[in-house]
Design an enzyme around this catalytic site. Structure first.
Site, PDB file in Angstrom:
ATOM      1  N   HIS A 127       0.850  -1.197   0.000  1.00 16.80           N
ATOM      2  CA  HIS A 127       0.000   0.000   0.000  1.00 16.80           C
ATOM      3  C   HIS A 127       0.880   1.239   0.000  1.00 16.80           C
ATOM      4  O   HIS A 127       1.515   1.557   0.995  1.00 16.80           O
ATOM      5  CB  HIS A 127      -0.894   0.030   1.246  1.00 16.80           C
ATOM      6  CG  HIS A 127      -1.837  -1.128   1.324  1.00 16.80           C
ATOM      7  ND1 HIS A 127      -2.469  -1.496   2.486  1.00 16.80           N
ATOM      8  CD2 HIS A 127      -2.266  -1.999   0.380  1.00 16.80           C
ATOM      9  CE1 HIS A 127      -3.241  -2.543   2.252  1.00 16.80           C
ATOM     10  NE2 HIS A 127      -3.126  -2.872   0.985  1.00 16.80           N
TER      11      HIS A 127
HETATM   12  C1  LIG Z   1       0.102  -7.283  -4.258  1.00 10.57           C
HETATM   13  C2  LIG Z   1      -0.846  -6.165  -3.936  1.00 10.57           C
HETATM   14  C3  LIG Z   1      -1.935  -6.420  -3.099  1.00 10.57           C
HETATM   15  C4  LIG Z   1      -2.841  -5.387  -2.786  1.00 10.57           C
HETATM   16  N1  LIG Z   1      -3.980  -5.692  -2.088  1.00 10.57           N
HETATM   17  C5  LIG Z   1      -4.948  -4.740  -1.951  1.00 10.57           C
HETATM   18  C6  LIG Z   1      -6.224  -5.068  -1.396  1.00 10.57           C
HETATM   19  O1  LIG Z   1      -6.515  -6.221  -1.072  1.00 10.57           O
HETATM   20  N2  LIG Z   1      -7.121  -4.055  -1.249  1.00 10.57           N
HETATM   21  C7  LIG Z   1      -6.855  -2.752  -1.607  1.00 10.57           C
HETATM   22  O2  LIG Z   1      -7.700  -1.884  -1.393  1.00 10.57           O
HETATM   23  N3  LIG Z   1      -5.657  -2.433  -2.161  1.00 10.57           N
HETATM   24  C8  LIG Z   1      -4.724  -3.382  -2.372  1.00 10.57           C
HETATM   25  N4  LIG Z   1      -3.542  -3.069  -2.990  1.00 10.57           N
HETATM   26  C9  LIG Z   1      -3.285  -1.657  -3.365  1.00 10.57           C
HETATM   27  C10 LIG Z   1      -4.037  -1.231  -4.632  1.00 10.57           C
HETATM   28  O3  LIG Z   1      -3.844  -2.168  -5.660  1.00 10.57           O
HETATM   29  C11 LIG Z   1      -3.497   0.144  -5.038  1.00 10.57           C
HETATM   30  O4  LIG Z   1      -3.757   1.050  -3.979  1.00 10.57           O
HETATM   31  C12 LIG Z   1      -4.124   0.700  -6.293  1.00 10.57           C
HETATM   32  O5  LIG Z   1      -3.990  -0.190  -7.377  1.00 10.57           O
HETATM   33  C13 LIG Z   1      -3.445   2.031  -6.642  1.00 10.57           C
HETATM   34  O6  LIG Z   1      -4.001   2.553  -7.816  1.00 10.57           O
HETATM   35  P1  LIG Z   1      -3.175   3.552  -8.729  1.00 10.57           P
HETATM   36  O7  LIG Z   1      -4.054   3.917  -9.873  1.00 10.57           O
HETATM   37  O8  LIG Z   1      -2.622   4.620  -7.901  1.00 10.57           O
HETATM   38  O9  LIG Z   1      -1.901   2.725  -9.259  1.00 10.57           O
HETATM   39  P2  LIG Z   1      -1.823   1.336 -10.002  1.00 10.57           P
HETATM   40  O10 LIG Z   1      -3.055   0.544  -9.831  1.00 10.57           O
HETATM   41  O11 LIG Z   1      -0.533   0.737  -9.570  1.00 10.57           O
HETATM   42  O12 LIG Z   1      -1.724   1.731 -11.554  1.00 10.57           O
HETATM   43  C14 LIG Z   1      -0.676   2.464 -12.080  1.00 10.57           C
HETATM   44  C15 LIG Z   1      -0.454   2.021 -13.525  1.00 10.57           C
HETATM   45  O13 LIG Z   1       0.323   3.011 -14.191  1.00 10.57           O
HETATM   46  C16 LIG Z   1       1.217   2.366 -15.056  1.00 10.57           C
HETATM   47  N5  LIG Z   1       2.373   3.253 -15.285  1.00 10.57           N
HETATM   48  C17 LIG Z   1       3.254   3.674 -14.343  1.00 10.57           C
HETATM   49  N6  LIG Z   1       4.203   4.458 -14.928  1.00 10.57           N
HETATM   50  C18 LIG Z   1       3.910   4.514 -16.245  1.00 10.57           C
HETATM   51  C19 LIG Z   1       4.532   5.154 -17.361  1.00 10.57           C
HETATM   52  N7  LIG Z   1       5.642   5.878 -17.210  1.00 10.57           N
HETATM   53  N8  LIG Z   1       3.970   4.999 -18.579  1.00 10.57           N
HETATM   54  C20 LIG Z   1       2.839   4.263 -18.738  1.00 10.57           C
HETATM   55  N9  LIG Z   1       2.212   3.636 -17.721  1.00 10.57           N
HETATM   56  C21 LIG Z   1       2.738   3.752 -16.481  1.00 10.57           C
HETATM   57  C22 LIG Z   1       1.612   1.111 -14.296  1.00 10.57           C
HETATM   58  O14 LIG Z   1       2.126   0.129 -15.182  1.00 10.57           O
HETATM   59  C23 LIG Z   1       0.302   0.709 -13.635  1.00 10.57           C
HETATM   60  O15 LIG Z   1      -0.418  -0.213 -14.409  1.00 10.57           O
HETATM   61  C24 LIG Z   1      -2.618  -4.063  -3.284  1.00 10.57           C
HETATM   62  C25 LIG Z   1      -1.512  -3.813  -4.113  1.00 10.57           C
HETATM   63  C26 LIG Z   1      -0.639  -4.846  -4.455  1.00 10.57           C
HETATM   64  C27 LIG Z   1       0.528  -4.539  -5.354  1.00 10.57           C
END
Ligand SMILES: Cc1cc2nc3c(=O)[nH]c(=O)nc-3n(C[C@H](O)[C@H](O)[C@H](O)COP(=O)(O)OP(=O)(O)OC[C@H]3O[C@@H](n4cnc5c(N)ncnc54)[C@H](O)[C@@H]3O)c2cc1C
Lengths: 121, 482
Positions: free
Chosen positions: B417
């Site tokens: 997280h």
């Molecule tokens: C193993 C694991 C278990 C988890 N379990 C839970 C859970 O049970 N419940 C919960 O609420 N949360 C959980 N989380 C946390 C949750 O997944 C994240 O809080 C959430 O996905 C964050 O969303 P985000 O959009 O900020 O980033 P992300 O979902 O990480 O998405 C960001 C995306 O941007 C892309 N990206 C980054 N840089 C670039 C670039 N330069 N060019 C193009 N694309 C790019 C990445 O490839 C990625 O696909 C977990 C996370 C992980 C890793």
């Protein structure tokens, strides 16, 4: 060094260290399994984030250079014992990757690396 | 050769923040282009929580680390859908008290708790958030049983899963972004370019004008350059990549300075019966000491069991052959420490560091001790704590010894997280963006992902990320319509 690494292309410093470490930790692990595990470790190290990768490669090169002069087995023992913060992370990373790969790929592996096939033979 | 694209709105990243933003904007008629660094991997085509999944869907094969004493291992999704494709699917609304405190402390405008919670309701319906209709896994039952025997508060956490009637925990279908918001965005006319990494946003004064990317599927270096022109850009790369992208664009005000995480320590516990379900995690959490400390279950593939035993292989290693009788659990804390994400010139990936406070260290020790107690109460024969020099814990006396021996510097600390690297709010001394994600010093660069959360929410964060992203996306549509 074991056959698994010497029969390949010129191994990297990381591969040499990983192979030696796994050979000592898991003496009954078949050569081919160890070779696969070392290849996996190398693959993962290649995709590490830049700064961590530079760090690991620098430590690996230093350990390798020391091994050439003082003997790889001796240097490996020292690396495993010396409580230097960054240095201890190196074998820890190699072991973590190697063990995770080995037990995920061959979950029946014994703690000394022995396998079902090995036990049957 | 450089390929060129045009769009109204460029969305960088397709995870919890990017996918929801894309759906809201595309449905409002904006011409949306999403770029995603990772591949599109169909749910169900890879074994969950396996090394193969880490190879395909995680950044750096899942081996990423925030340097510190101790260093904290973290993981980020890197695929269409981002972290939502690989995570445990455990759903928590942001606590009301947390939303209230963020509104006041960071001066977030138009941020009523009721509004955010009503968006959560929509998300719950879209993602089919629900409890397991049928049987739980043995690893889930262990956590509940141990906590019940101690009289500690525990609960089943609903997940974003669909189940047929009466189905058990392992039979759910994860409603990740590739199943929900991304198809919605695409149906409304959005386009997605997977395996395209954004390197840099080009600015002219306060306006961003174009983006430079690498097409990672191109056969040779000379053919992989891509440029995109846009009216606005919304960065949703997750809490580590978003600040790195902003910094590379020359945007640094409060960017990457306040990384917040939920650090965890782990243990493996061995029981008399088969308890390991490799492809699933416990849906119970123990909340007796929340928000400071929570307990839950981790993925327990045999490889991950070996990993949990590695630090004390000489004493713990023999347990690896009993992996079907072992399961892994974690104690997570709300941390007062903070970290940094910094780009280093000429280096592709950012440097990430994190500093735990004294209170954090103490809480991790207390957490591990209490978690071991839950395991013993649940009937564990042996408990293997993940810190170097830890003893095998078989009874309360061992537990007392373990607690005194614990040193966080020798522990394997990790987190999944990550947030707060571009916090939102009108307090410009604390915040990188305004109250709706517009980056300070720009007219058209927005952030809309976990980086915006001003602090770690103390619960699993995806619902908070999605609700805030939908709120901001709607505001964007209203502003651009006017
Ligand atoms: C193993 C694991 C278990 C988890 N379990 C839970 C859970 O049970 N419940 C919960 O609420 N949360 C959980 N989380 C946390 C949750 O997944 C994240 O809080 C959430 O996905 C964050 O969303 P985000 O959009 O900020 O980033 P992300 O979902 O990480 O998405 C960001 C995306 O941007 C892309 N990206 C980054 N840089 C670039 C670039 N330069 N060019 C193009 N694309 C790019 C990445 O490839 C990625 O696909 C977990 C996370 C992980 C890793």
């Amino acid at each position: 060094m074991s056959d698994s690494v010497t029969t390949q292309r010129v191994p990297s410093s990381v591969a040499r260290f990983a192979d030696g470490l796994l050979a000592v930790d898991l003496p009954r692990l078949p050569d081919s399994n160890r070779c696969d595990a070392v290849a996996f470790i190398e693959r993962r190290i290649r995709v590490l984030p830049s700064i961590t990768r530079f760090g690991v490669q620098a430590i690996a090169a230093g350990v390798h250079a020391a091994g050439v002069t003082l003997g790889h087995a001796r240097v490996r023992r020292v690396v495993l014992k010396l409580p230097l913060p960054l240095l201890t992370e190196y074998p820890r990373l190699i072991r973590s990757l190697g063990y995770a790969y080995i037990w995920e790929t061959w979950p029946d592996t014994d703690v000394d690396g022995g396998t079902v096939e090995g036990r049957a033979a | 050769m450089t390929v060129h694209h045009d769009c109204d709105v460029l969305i960088v990243g397709s995870g919890a923040g990017g996918a929801t933003t894309a759906a809201v904007l595309a449905e409002a008629g904006h011409h949306v282009l999403i770029v995603e660094e990772g591949p599109w991997v169909e749910q169900g085509s890879v074994v969950p929580f396996s090394l193969d999944q880490m190879d395909q869907q995680y950044r750096s094969g899942g081996v990423t680390v925030a340097l510190g004493m101790p260093s904290i291992a973290y993981t980020e999704g890197r695929c269409a859908g981002g972290g939502t494709e690989v995570n445990s699917g455990l759903y928590w609304r942001p606590p009301e008290a947390t939303l209230d405190s963020w509104r006041i402390k960071y001066r977030i405008k138009d941020f009523s708790t009721d509004d955010v919670l009503s968006i959560c309701e929509e998300v719950e319906s879209t993602l089919s958030v629900q409890k397991v209709p049928g049987e739980h896994t043995p690893a889930s039952d262990i956590l509940r049983r141990g906590a019940d025997r101690l009289g500690w508060k525990n609960d089943e956490i609903p997940r974003w899963m669909t189940y047929r009637d009466g189905a058990g925990a392992t039979e759910g279908h994860r409603q990740s972004m590739t199943r929900t918001y991304l198809p919605r965005a695409l149906a409304a006319g959005a386009r997605i370019l997977c395996e395209h990494r954004l390197n840099k946003i080009v600015r002219s004064g306060r306006r961003a004008v174009s983006a430079e990317l690498t097409d990672m599927t191109a056969a040779t270096d000379g053919q992989n350059a891509v440029t995109i022109s846009f009216r606005d850009v919304i960065v949703c790369g997750g809490a580590i990549q978003t600040p790195a992208i902003l910094q590379r664009t020359g945007l640094r005000h409060r960017v990457g300075r306040t990384l917040a995480v939920h650090p965890t320590v782990k243990l493996a516990a061995r029981f008399d019966d088969v308890v390991n379900t490799p492809d699933d995690v416990s849906v119970f959490q123990v909340k007796e000491f929340a928000p400071n400390i929570s307990f839950g279950g981790s993925a327990s593939h045999p490889g991950l069991v070996a990993l949990a035993l590695t630090d004390n292989w000489r004493d713990f290693g023999s347990a690896v052959t009993s992996w079907p009788e072992l399961a892994i659990y974690y104690a997570a804390i709300t941390s007062e420490g903070r970290g940094l994400v910094q780009v280093v010139p000429g280096v592709r990936d950012p440097l990430v560091t994190y500093r735990l406070t004294k209170r954090d260290r103490d809480l991790l020790g207390q957490g591990l001790g209490r978690l071991a107690m839950v395991m013993l109460e649940a009937g564990a024969k042996e408990v293997y704590p993940s810190f170097k020099g830890a003893p095998v814990v078989r009874d309360r006396a061992d537990l007392a010894a373990m607690t005194t021996m614990f040193a966080v510097a020798r522990a394997s600390v990790m987190t999944v997280h990550l947030c707060s690297t571009a916090p939102m709010g009108d307090d410009d001394k604390r915040c990188a963006t305004d109250s709706h994600g517009l980056v300070r010093g720009t007219d058209n660069v927005f952030v809309n992902d976990a980086a915006l959360l001003p602090e770690a929410p103390g619960v699993n964060p995806q619902a908070s990320v999605m609700a805030i992203a939908i709120r901001n996306a709607r505001r964007y549509c209203a502003d651009r319509a006017g």
